[in-house]
Structure formats: structure tokens, C-alpha cells
Design an enzyme around this catalytic site. Structure first.
Site, PDB file in Angstrom:
ATOM      1  CG  ASP A 110      -0.118  -0.265   2.524  1.00  0.00           C
ATOM      2  OD1 ASP A 110       1.101  -0.036   2.517  1.00  0.00           O
ATOM      3  OD2 ASP A 110      -0.725  -0.700   3.524  1.00  0.00           O
ATOM      4  CD  GLU A 132      -0.198  -6.759   2.851  1.00  0.00           C
ATOM      5  OE1 GLU A 132       0.583  -7.547   3.401  1.00  0.00           O
ATOM      6  OE2 GLU A 132      -0.092  -5.537   2.957  1.00  0.00           O
ATOM      7  CD  GLU A 146       0.726   4.147   4.781  1.00  0.00           C
ATOM      8  OE1 GLU A 146      -0.144   4.838   5.361  1.00  0.00           O
ATOM      9  OE2 GLU A 146       1.940   4.369   4.879  1.00  0.00           O
ATOM     10  CG  HIS A 223       6.610   2.527  10.895  1.00  0.00           C
ATOM     11  ND1 HIS A 223       6.102   1.379  11.429  1.00  0.00           N
ATOM     12  CD2 HIS A 223       6.190   2.569   9.610  1.00  0.00           C
ATOM     13  CE1 HIS A 223       5.409   0.743  10.495  1.00  0.00           C
ATOM     14  NE2 HIS A 223       5.440   1.439   9.384  1.00  0.00           N
ATOM     15  NE  ARG A 225       3.107   9.739   6.080  1.00  0.00           N
ATOM     16  CZ  ARG A 225       3.902  10.456   5.281  1.00  0.00           C
ATOM     17  NH1 ARG A 225       3.865  11.765   5.331  1.00  0.00           N
ATOM     18  NH2 ARG A 225       4.715   9.880   4.448  1.00  0.00           N
ATOM     19  CG  HIS A 255      10.761   3.759  10.854  1.00  0.00           C
ATOM     20  ND1 HIS A 255      10.867   4.780   9.943  1.00  0.00           N
ATOM     21  CD2 HIS A 255      10.334   2.687  10.172  1.00  0.00           C
ATOM     22  CE1 HIS A 255      10.493   4.333   8.757  1.00  0.00           C
ATOM     23  NE2 HIS A 255      10.169   3.051   8.864  1.00  0.00           N
TER      24      HIS A 255
END
Ligand code: UDP
Length: 377
Positions: A110, A132, A146, A223, A225, A255
Site C-alpha cells: 500500500d 495483499e 496507505e 513508525h 505517520r 525507525h
């Protein structure tokens, strides 16, 4: 329909496009399946979306990209990243015409790389295979961007490789034709089986020396956002838990995203004896930490899918997940990013009945299903 590769040859030329760490981890077994079958009708593109992070992974997986693009520019916006990705993939295809021209483009997951690949495939009238497919949180802003990226990929895909029945249903709600949806499991399970079922993982010694000999681990990763603004809540929770559990060691591979890295490394937990902050762990180190962990505290998608294969519960640092299968069977729990919720769940959440638990995301045979379907349809 019977599925087998005729004389180990692929009927179709396939172009795999990979941008980030999870994409390489999850695409590896598909590419490896072809390599083991002696196939040569495929090429691999690295868009460079996670260039530095991915460098050691190509080596672990023994894959060398045939084409390397350079879509990242310092400080660029998401729109600029998308534009650069589309232009770079388009240019690559235009240059390929006389050499190797793909009949199918395969991308996984994604990311912006995946969304851009799906769009360029459409403009070039090349079939797009989405691995996926069908994961949906139902919230366009979470995870951002995503949820948007995978929806776009779903618009142009000819093959929707859904990991689970829930993913298939999500696609059907969006009017994707049932014949184009193939429930094949998640290839992440193929990858970890490759290392777990051989002696590779057992024999692996931690590359990061500070992990050698550590007993009683808790893995922490963060990680997303949407979580960057709430990192202090997680740091406070780890501070409290590490004070109260001196026999446990909290291992946090931080990360490299600048918003995460600077904040965590300069925080109050950075110098604690039973907290180990490391750079991103190489894949086998990460799997070894999972296999040794009592519990995982994470917002990672891939780790949610890997943990059930090791019977380790995940406290998911999110309000909702597009991978609800482990939560539905009581194996993981959504805890969000509040300190109190993380600490309470750490003590109160227990998995029931872990014996004979099957990983709800896959059985380790997804890659062969994917290739056989592409080859025959
Ligand atoms: N991973 C890794 N090293 C780390 C952290 C994660 O190899 O230090 C692997 C992990 O095993 C999983 C994948 O990276 O397969 C997940 O990537 P990430 O959490 O970055 O992305 P997401 O899955 O959330 O998209």
C-alpha cells in the site's frame, strides 16, 4: 483447474516493482519461487523509496534489482513523491520496449510505489497484479496515505491477491468481480517459513551484539505517520513498564524517519539499562527478537502478521487495524497510543489457548498460488 509451471517456464513476462522494506520482505518468496523453478522471464525494479533501509535486505534475500530508480528527493511532499514515482516507472517502461516487455506488473502492499505502479500499468495497458489486496481500515486518513494507495491499486488490478476472506469481502463491497479475487494467504508467512523451517533462523546469531544473551524480551516498534504526535505517550509507557519489570528487556529498533528517530533517541528511556534502542534490525535479527519476545508493542502491519507464527501476542498501537484477523481470534489487541491503555493491556491481555494455533494470515504457500494463477489466467 490444475496448477503447475509447464517445464518450469512462465507463460508471461513479469515485472516486480518494489519500494520499501515490507514490500521486499513480502515479494521475496514469489521471486524466490521463480528463481528456484529456474525461471528467467521476470525482472525486478527497486524504486528507491526506502533506499538506505533496504540495502542490507537485498543481500539477505539474494535478490539484485535489474533496474534502480531514484524517486526520493529530500524534503519532498507526498504529491511530489507520487509524481516522481509515476514518471520514473513510466520512463522505465518506455525504455524497455525492445528488451523485455512485461505482460504483468506485480506490486505488493500500500505504498506510493504500489499506487504509482498500478497507475502506470493502467496507462500502458499492462495487467496489474496486486499482492495483499483488499486490506481496508475503512478510514481514508488512517493509515495515511496507505488506505488511499491500496484503494487506487484496487481500481486498476486484474489480479487481486487477497490474503484472507475478510480482504476478499472488502473488495467485493467495492464491486470488484469475484473471479478476479484470489484468496491466497499473505506471502509474509512464506518468507518467515523459509527462514523458520530451515535451520537458518535457529542458527542465526544476533548481528547486533547488544542483543546477544538477552533474555525476556519485549519488542517495541513505532513508525506510522498518525502516531508521530503521540510518541511521548509510548515513551512514558515504556518508561513505566521498564521500571516495573527489571527482568525484562525492551528492545526498540527505532525507525529512521527523522520525526521518530530524533525524538526517541533523545528521550528519557534512551539510557535505561533494560531498554535497548537500536537502528532498524536486519530481518533475521528481527525474527529472532520476535521468537524470543514475551509480548510485542507495535504499530507495524508486517509484525502483526508475523507474530502469530511465533505465538507472541501484539499490543497494536492503533485504534483500528486493516488486519483484524489476529484481534478477532483473541491473539492481539488494539491498544491505541495512550500510556494508560498500553500499560494496562501489558498486564491484563493474555492469549488464550495458543496450542495448535494457525497463523490466520497464511499457510506459507501463497507464492506458488500467486505464480500459478498469473501463469494460467
Ligand atoms: N522489520 C525488520 N526490522 C525492523 C523492523 C521491522 O526487518 O527493525 C520487518 C518486519 O519483520 C516486517 C516488516 O519489516 O516484516 C514490517 O515493516 P514496517 O513495520 O516498516 O512496515 P509495515 O508492515 O507497517 O508496512
Amino acid at each position: 483447474m490444475s496448477y503447475y509451471l509447464k517445464n518450469n517456464t512462465l507463460d508471461k513476462n513479469i515485472l516486480f516493482i518494489i519500494g520499501t522494506r515490507p514490500e521486499l520482505i513480502k515479494m521475496f518468496p514469489i521471486i524466490n519461487y521463480l528463481k528456484c523453478a529456474g525461471n528467467k522471464s521476470f525482472r525486478v525494479v527497486s524504486t528507491g523509496q526506502h533506499k538506505e533501509l533496504l540495502r542490507p535486505y537485498w543481500k539477505v534475500f539474494n535478490i539484485k534489482p535489474d533496474y534502480e530508480l531514484n524517486i526520493i528527493k529530500k524534503g519532498q511532499s507526498l504529491s511530489s513523491l507520487t509524481a516522481r514515482a509515476i514518471v520514473a516507472i513510466d520512463k522505465l517502461l518506455l525504455g524497455l520496449t525492445n528488451q523485455f516487455f512485461p505482460e504483468v506488473i506485480v506490486a505488493q502492499g500500500d505504498t506510493t510505489t504500489v499506487m504509482a505502479s498500478s497507475m502506470v500499468a493502467f496507462y500502458h495497458n499492462i495487467k496489474f497484479a496486486h499482492v495483499e489486496a483488499g486490506l481496508r481500515s475503512g478510514d481514508m486518513l488512517n493509515p495515511f496515505p496507505e488506505e488511499f494507495n491500496r484503494k487506487v491499486a484496487g481500481i486498476t488490478a486484474s489480479y487481486h491477491f487477497a490474503p484472507t476472506m475478510i480482504a476478499k469481502k472488502n473488495l467485493m463491497k467495492e464491486s470488484v468481480e469475484e473471479k478476479d479475487i484470489h484468496v491466497v494467504g499473505n506471502t509474509v508467512v512464506d518468507t518467515l517459513h523459509y527462514f523458520k523451517n530451515s535451520s537458518i533462523l535457529d542458527k542465526h546469531q544476533f548481528a547486533r551484539k547488544e542483543l546477544l544473551g538477552v533474555k525476556g524480551m519485549v519488542l517495541v516498534t513505532c513508525h506510522r505517520r498518525e502516531n508521530h504526535l503521540y510518541l511521548d505517550e509510548l515513551i512514558d509507557a515504556i518508561d513505566i513498564l521498564s521500571n516495573q519489570n527489571s527482568k525484562l528487556t525492551f528492545v526498540w529498533p527505532v525507525h529512521p524517519n527523522p520525526s521518530v528517530k530524533g525524538h526517541v533517541l533523545s528521550s528519557k528511556i534512551a539510557k535505561k539499562e533494560n531498554v535497548i534502542l537500536t537502528p532498524p534490525l536486519e530481518y533475521l535479527d528481527l525474527l529472532k527478537v520476535i521468537s524470543n519476545a514475551k509480548v510485542i508493542i507495535s504499530d507495524s502491519g508486517g509484525i502483526q502478521e508475523e507474530a502469530p507464527s511465533f505465538n507472541v501476542p501484539v499490543l497494536i498501537l492503533r485504534e483500528s487495524t486493516e488486519r483484524p484477523e489476529a484481534v478477532n481470534i483473541g491473539f492481539s489487541k488494539l491498544v491505541g497510543m495512550s500510556k494508560d491503555s498500553i500499560v494496562n493491556s501489558f498486564y491484563n491481555f493474555k492469549i488464550h489457548n495458543t496450542k495448535n494455533l494457525m497463523n490466520p494470515y497464511g499457510d506459507g504457500n501463497s507464492s506458488s498460488r500467486i505464480i500459478k494463477i498469473i501463469n494460467h489466467e
